[in-house]
Design an enzyme around this catalytic site. Structure first.
Site, PDB file in Angstrom:
ATOM      1  N   LYS A 195    -104.882 -44.040  -6.272  1.00 23.89           N
ATOM      2  CA  LYS A 195    -107.005 -44.260  -6.036  1.00 23.89           C
ATOM      3  C   LYS A 195    -107.286 -45.076  -5.388  1.00 23.89           C
ATOM      4  O   LYS A 195    -108.074 -44.859  -4.667  1.00 23.89           O
ATOM      5  CB  LYS A 195    -106.947 -44.113  -7.622  1.00 23.89           C
TER       6      LYS A 195
ATOM      7  N   LYS B  14    -114.463 -54.630  -4.195  1.00 22.75           N
ATOM      8  CA  LYS B  14    -112.618 -54.466  -4.830  1.00 22.75           C
ATOM      9  C   LYS B  14    -112.104 -53.096  -3.862  1.00 22.75           C
ATOM     10  O   LYS B  14    -110.859 -53.956  -3.638  1.00 22.75           O
ATOM     11  CB  LYS B  14    -113.216 -54.303  -6.210  1.00 22.75           C
TER      12      LYS B  14
END
Ligand code: NAD
Length: 304
Positions: A240, A171
């Protein structure tokens, strides 16, 4: 009847994913710290829990979609967290937390006899609504067999393996590429705007050519050429993801030359626009630095 599932975190992604599960016939016991978010899912047919522990006391499998690694850790292992539930056996984390956090949560939950499947998703809010997300699952194979049918209502699940954190690793690499494509596409379109090119023509040509990526294909036409800046993903989360990817690369001893300026762009956008802003605003800051050009569709514009 399908197994009743728990769902915690009903934000931009969680709410549409939970709705897809309801639509697939899975009864849900849900919780969000924001009462309005919880009510939105109750209106769609879910039952409201009173707390995180209430969810984990009443279902065997809890799915979560939460904003940051620290929040996932608190919800999983904190006081009153999933780990204290009397019935829960499986924790499916759909959030992006990074591999090391996934590993540490898996270890913490194992002490309470709860198995984790890190199952981050990609494909944005549109993909969550349509049920077309890529779901990257790492965890015990027996649980993959058991919960794959539910995950198929969220999108296309891929079994990455049994190693905790490997779903997260893929991911992060996926999002690193997506974040990089966004910055590079913004640069290309700012140059194009300065040169006087029509941005709609740029989209058409590049989508038929070798420069095509998800920024040109989806993000620019939907939220930048229209000047709506509303794609549905916050700059805070983009920053992030890139930061986590860079941290993993560093831990593995891999220099990421391209990643440095990409991360800087997201850090700069975050400093300019704050936590809640949609990531597409980044283009405005780049336009500003180029002397104030604007990437705006000329189609349907009022005639001067
Ligand atoms: P969001 O901020 O819109 O939603 C998070 C939800 O969690 C909110 O409803 C919030 O009230 C709730 N929440 C926060 N702390 C809580 C707590 N302690 N207890 C209960 N509920 C709590 O975020 P999002 O955009 O839906 O993203 C969720 C996750 O999915 C993130 O990890 C993100 O990186 C990832 N993700 C997002 C997208 C996207 O396009 N938005 C795409 C792929 C992955």
């Amino acid at each position: 009847m399908a197994e009743r599932l728990g769902f915690i975190g009903l934000g931009a992604m969680g709410l549409p994913m939970a709705k897809r599960l309801l639509g697939g016939g899975f009864p849900l016991l849900a919780f969000d710290q924001n009462p309005a978010a919880l009510q939105a899912l109750v209106d769609a047919g879910a039952e409201a829990a009173t707390s995180i522990k209430d969810v984990a006391d009443n279902v065997e499998c809890v799915l979560v979609s939460l904003p940051t690694p620290d929040v996932v850790k608190i919800v999983a292992l904190g006081e009153g967290g999933v780990c204290e539930g009397s019935r829960v056996k499986t924790f499916i984390d759909l959030s992006t937390t990074g591999p090391r956090m996934a590993e540490s949560i898996a270890t913490g939950l194992a002490e309470h006899d709860i198995a984790q499947m890190d199952s981050p998703v990609s494909g944005g809010v549109g993909g969550a609504e349509k049920g077309t997300l890529a779901v990257m699952v790492a965890g015990p194979e027996a649980l993959w067999d058991r919960y794959k049918p539910a995950l198929e209502f969220i999108g296309k699940p891929f079994f990455v393996g049994e190693t905790p954190g490997h779903g997260q690793m893929i991911k992060l690499l996926n999002n690193y590429l997506s974040a990089t494509a966004m910055v590079a596409t913004a640069e290309a379109f700012v140059v194009g705007a300065k040169a006087g090119l029509d941005p709609d023509v740029m989209v058409e040509v590049i989508c038929a050519g070798s420069g095509m990526n998800t920024a040109v294909r989806d993000k620019f036409p939907k939220s930048i050429l229209t000047r709506t800046f509303d794609y549905g993903f916050r700059t805070e989360l983009m920053h992030k993801d890139v930061k986590l990817a860079m941290e993993e690369a560093e831990a593995l001893g891999v220099p990421m030359w391209v990643g440095q300026p990409v991360k800087q762009w997201w850090a700069y956008s975050l400093a300019r626009g704050g936590n809640q802003e949609d990531f597409t605003h980044m283009v405005r800051y780049m336009e500003e630095q180029a002397g104030g050009v604007e990437i705006r569709s000329r189609r349907n514009a009022p005639k001067e």
